[in-house]
Motif scaffolding. Sequence first.
Motif, PDB file in Angstrom:
ATOM      1  N   ALA A   1      10.929 181.833  17.802  1.00 14.16           N
ATOM      2  CA  ALA A   1      10.569 182.136  19.179  1.00 14.16           C
ATOM      3  C   ALA A   1      10.427 180.837  19.935  1.00 14.16           C
ATOM      4  O   ALA A   1       9.991 179.841  19.381  1.00 14.16           O
ATOM      5  CB  ALA A   1       9.261 182.916  19.214  1.00 14.16           C
ATOM      6  N   PHE A   2      10.799 180.849  21.218  1.00  7.89           N
ATOM      7  CA  PHE A   2      10.663 179.651  22.024  1.00  7.89           C
ATOM      8  C   PHE A   2       9.202 179.238  22.063  1.00  7.89           C
ATOM      9  O   PHE A   2       8.309 180.050  22.193  1.00  7.89           O
ATOM     10  CB  PHE A   2      11.171 179.902  23.446  1.00  7.89           C
ATOM     11  N   GLY A   3       8.992 177.937  21.915  1.00  7.45           N
ATOM     12  CA  GLY A   3       7.647 177.394  22.012  1.00  7.45           C
ATOM     13  C   GLY A   3       6.927 177.284  20.696  1.00  7.45           C
ATOM     14  O   GLY A   3       5.812 176.789  20.645  1.00  7.45           O
ATOM     15  N   CYS A   4       7.496 177.737  19.561  1.00  4.92           N
ATOM     16  CA  CYS A   4       6.811 177.617  18.286  1.00  4.92           C
ATOM     17  C   CYS A   4       6.709 176.154  17.898  1.00  4.92           C
ATOM     18  O   CYS A   4       7.563 175.348  18.210  1.00  4.92           O
ATOM     19  CB  CYS A   4       7.519 178.409  17.196  1.00  4.92           C
ATOM     20  N   ARG A   5       5.610 175.837  17.223  1.00  4.13           N
ATOM     21  CA  ARG A   5       5.392 174.447  16.879  1.00  4.13           C
ATOM     22  C   ARG A   5       4.492 174.365  15.668  1.00  4.13           C
ATOM     23  O   ARG A   5       3.490 175.049  15.576  1.00  4.13           O
ATOM     24  CB  ARG A   5       4.766 173.717  18.067  1.00  4.13           C
ATOM     25  N   SER A   6       4.823 173.560  14.683  1.00  2.00           N
ATOM     26  CA  SER A   6       4.012 173.428  13.489  1.00  2.00           C
ATOM     27  C   SER A   6       2.994 172.329  13.659  1.00  2.00           C
ATOM     28  O   SER A   6       3.066 171.499  14.535  1.00  2.00           O
ATOM     29  CB  SER A   6       4.902 173.128  12.280  1.00  2.00           C
ATOM     30  N   VAL A   7       1.980 172.341  12.764  1.00  2.00           N
ATOM     31  CA  VAL A   7       0.909 171.367  12.811  1.00  2.00           C
ATOM     32  C   VAL A   7       0.989 170.476  11.595  1.00  2.00           C
ATOM     33  O   VAL A   7       1.286 170.914  10.494  1.00  2.00           O
ATOM     34  CB  VAL A   7      -0.462 172.083  12.852  1.00  2.00           C
ATOM     35  N   SER A   8       0.722 169.211  11.768  1.00  2.00           N
ATOM     36  CA  SER A   8       0.779 168.247  10.679  1.00  2.00           C
ATOM     37  C   SER A   8      -0.180 168.630   9.574  1.00  2.00           C
ATOM     38  O   SER A   8      -1.250 169.190   9.807  1.00  2.00           O
ATOM     39  CB  SER A   8       0.436 166.848  11.198  1.00  2.00           C
ATOM     40  N   ASN A   9       0.207 168.333   8.326  1.00  2.00           N
ATOM     41  CA  ASN A   9      -0.625 168.629   7.167  1.00  2.00           C
ATOM     42  C   ASN A   9      -1.606 167.522   6.840  1.00  2.00           C
ATOM     43  O   ASN A   9      -2.359 167.629   5.877  1.00  2.00           O
ATOM     44  CB  ASN A   9       0.262 168.894   5.944  1.00  2.00           C
ATOM     45  N   PHE A  10      -1.585 166.434   7.606  1.00  2.00           N
ATOM     46  CA  PHE A  10      -2.508 165.344   7.319  1.00  2.00           C
ATOM     47  C   PHE A  10      -3.952 165.814   7.464  1.00  2.00           C
ATOM     48  O   PHE A  10      -4.301 166.452   8.447  1.00  2.00           O
ATOM     49  CB  PHE A  10      -2.280 164.165   8.276  1.00  2.00           C
ATOM     50  N   GLN A  11      -4.798 165.491   6.482  1.00  2.00           N
ATOM     51  CA  GLN A  11      -6.211 165.835   6.561  1.00  2.00           C
ATOM     52  C   GLN A  11      -6.959 164.838   7.446  1.00  2.00           C
ATOM     53  O   GLN A  11      -7.914 165.189   8.125  1.00  2.00           O
ATOM     54  CB  GLN A  11      -6.820 165.866   5.159  1.00  2.00           C
ATOM     55  N   HIS A  12      -6.521 163.596   7.400  1.00  2.00           N
ATOM     56  CA  HIS A  12      -7.165 162.559   8.189  1.00  2.00           C
ATOM     57  C   HIS A  12      -6.095 161.907   9.069  1.00  2.00           C
ATOM     58  O   HIS A  12      -5.136 161.356   8.578  1.00  2.00           O
ATOM     59  CB  HIS A  12      -7.808 161.517   7.281  1.00  2.00           C
ATOM     60  N   VAL A  13      -6.282 161.992  10.348  1.00  2.00           N
ATOM     61  CA  VAL A  13      -5.316 161.399  11.269  1.00  2.00           C
ATOM     62  C   VAL A  13      -6.035 160.466  12.218  1.00  2.00           C
ATOM     63  O   VAL A  13      -7.209 160.636  12.532  1.00  2.00           O
ATOM     64  CB  VAL A  13      -4.550 162.477  12.073  1.00  2.00           C
ATOM     65  N   SER A  14      -5.347 159.465  12.683  1.00  2.00           N
ATOM     66  CA  SER A  14      -5.923 158.537  13.642  1.00  2.00           C
ATOM     67  C   SER A  14      -6.057 159.210  14.993  1.00  2.00           C
ATOM     68  O   SER A  14      -5.518 160.287  15.239  1.00  2.00           O
ATOM     69  CB  SER A  14      -5.029 157.303  13.769  1.00  2.00           C
ATOM     70  N   SER A  15      -6.795 158.576  15.875  1.00  2.00           N
ATOM     71  CA  SER A  15      -6.943 159.111  17.232  1.00  2.00           C
ATOM     72  C   SER A  15      -5.593 159.206  17.934  1.00  2.00           C
ATOM     73  O   SER A  15      -5.366 160.102  18.745  1.00  2.00           O
ATOM     74  CB  SER A  15      -7.896 158.232  18.045  1.00  2.00           C
ATOM     75  N   LEU A  16      -4.682 158.288  17.587  1.00  2.00           N
ATOM     76  CA  LEU A  16      -3.343 158.361  18.174  1.00  2.00           C
ATOM     77  C   LEU A  16      -2.619 159.611  17.711  1.00  2.00           C
ATOM     78  O   LEU A  16      -1.952 160.291  18.492  1.00  2.00           O
ATOM     79  CB  LEU A  16      -2.537 157.113  17.788  1.00  2.00           C
ATOM     80  N   ARG A  17      -2.750 159.918  16.417  1.00  2.00           N
ATOM     81  CA  ARG A  17      -2.079 161.112  15.889  1.00  2.00           C
ATOM     82  C   ARG A  17      -2.638 162.367  16.539  1.00  2.00           C
ATOM     83  O   ARG A  17      -1.903 163.318  16.830  1.00  2.00           O
ATOM     84  CB  ARG A  17      -2.253 161.177  14.365  1.00  2.00           C
ATOM     85  N   VAL A  18      -3.958 162.388  16.736  1.00  2.00           N
ATOM     86  CA  VAL A  18      -4.573 163.545  17.379  1.00  2.00           C
ATOM     87  C   VAL A  18      -4.020 163.713  18.794  1.00  2.00           C
ATOM     88  O   VAL A  18      -3.662 164.811  19.207  1.00  2.00           O
ATOM     89  CB  VAL A  18      -6.107 163.390  17.409  1.00  2.00           C
ATOM     90  N   ALA A  19      -3.938 162.595  19.523  1.00  2.00           N
ATOM     91  CA  ALA A  19      -3.400 162.645  20.889  1.00  2.00           C
ATOM     92  C   ALA A  19      -1.957 163.120  20.890  1.00  2.00           C
ATOM     93  O   ALA A  19      -1.541 163.906  21.751  1.00  2.00           O
ATOM     94  CB  ALA A  19      -3.506 161.268  21.533  1.00  2.00           C
ATOM     95  N   GLN A  20      -1.185 162.667  19.914  1.00  2.00           N
ATOM     96  CA  GLN A  20       0.215 163.066  19.820  1.00  2.00           C
ATOM     97  C   GLN A  20       0.341 164.551  19.547  1.00  2.00           C
ATOM     98  O   GLN A  20       1.153 165.259  20.147  1.00  2.00           O
ATOM     99  CB  GLN A  20       0.906 162.259  18.725  1.00  2.00           C
ATOM    100  N   GLN A  21      -0.474 165.053  18.633  1.00  2.00           N
ATOM    101  CA  GLN A  21      -0.395 166.461  18.257  1.00  2.00           C
ATOM    102  C   GLN A  21      -0.873 167.381  19.379  1.00  2.00           C
ATOM    103  O   GLN A  21      -0.408 168.508  19.507  1.00  2.00           O
ATOM    104  CB  GLN A  21      -1.210 166.703  16.986  1.00  2.00           C
ATOM    105  N   ASN A  22      -1.816 166.890  20.174  1.00  2.00           N
ATOM    106  CA  ASN A  22      -2.357 167.713  21.257  1.00  2.00           C
ATOM    107  C   ASN A  22      -1.575 167.579  22.565  1.00  2.00           C
ATOM    108  O   ASN A  22      -1.850 168.290  23.526  1.00  2.00           O
ATOM    109  CB  ASN A  22      -3.822 167.335  21.514  1.00  2.00           C
ATOM    110  N   HIS A  23      -0.614 166.668  22.578  1.00  2.00           N
ATOM    111  CA  HIS A  23       0.130 166.408  23.811  1.00  2.00           C
ATOM    112  C   HIS A  23       0.971 167.621  24.201  1.00  2.00           C
ATOM    113  O   HIS A  23       1.603 168.256  23.363  1.00  2.00           O
ATOM    114  CB  HIS A  23       1.035 165.195  23.624  1.00  2.00           C
TER     115      HIS A  23
END
Length: 351
Positions: free
Chosen positions: A15-37
């Motif tokens: 479906a349009f708009g589907c998106r998976s989430v990283s499996n990392f348990q610990h991510v940097s603040s940059l990774r969090v910002a990237q995933q939430n963008h």
Amino acid sequence: MEFPGIWTICIIICAFGCRSVSNFQHVSSLRVAQQNHRPKVVDQQQFWELNNKLGDIEAVHNVLSKILVERVVGTPNHAMVREYIVNYMKNLGWTVDEHEFFDDTPLDRLKFTNIIAKVNPNAKRYLTLACHYDSKLMENFVGATDSAVPCAIMMNIATTLKEQFKSLHDSEISLQYIFFDGEEAFVEWNAKDSIYGARQLAKKWQAEHELDKIDLMILLDLLGAPKPTFYSYFPETEGWYYQMADIESRLGAAGQLVEHAHNSATIQHQKRNQGYFQPYSIRMQIEDDHIPFLRRDVRILHLIPTPFPEVWHTPSDDLRAIDFAAVTNLNKIIGIFLCEYLHIGSASTDH
């Protein structure tokens, strides 16, 4: 780039708009910002403004007139093309770094140079658009789709959206271009004889903790042939793939995608039923410059057609192989995507 010798392909209807989430348990603040963008869809007025600007591909023709030559690493033409790209981006006000290194090839020890251009060199995060600028060692091979056209599209967008990109000069997230060197194999594609520049740069940036700054790497390759078909290759970036598909759909609904018979001078705006961006995911590995970054957990959107153009790795991959209607359409789609990803103007979306 190399196609897999034996295909193991899994096609998933998404479906349009589907998106998976990283499996990392610990991510940097940059990774969090990237995933939430999330993107911000441009408003109607800006949509038409961008459509008109990006429909002007004069710079594509100008760039191709300079770089559509045999440009094998270590040759005078290669040095000429490198210098042209560097000066072009500097003249637009971008900060340009040349990552130089030597490496052993089956032919000799050669000097390679990756070109890295940034709108804001002090940004915390980057949307990265990349391609390679060298050509394959082959008689009478100028590599129009592979990859002169991707270079020209990137440079044209930088030119036509120069005013829009001014807002990125002091922003936390900005735009970065990478023109990779040494993508092509000199003798036979293998782990050592291929993607020289990408391998060295990914290793260097990992040591320097620069990879964490890359939100998303969009790798362009084999563009410019008529009617390309793209697929989502990585679950981590399916949402962004479908954002491009949505932009294509909006342009098509507005009658702003162009078509013409290949090599015809007649171009018409019309609604298109068959899009470039297919509503499918394909799990298949294509060897290309993204691989060293993918293995270091950089998120990748690989904009390469499947199947490859018929002219791939043949002397026919020249100016005559280019469908400028397809180039115009891709120029619009990619340019609008950059603006929506980087929140240049506009209203928000819930994608």
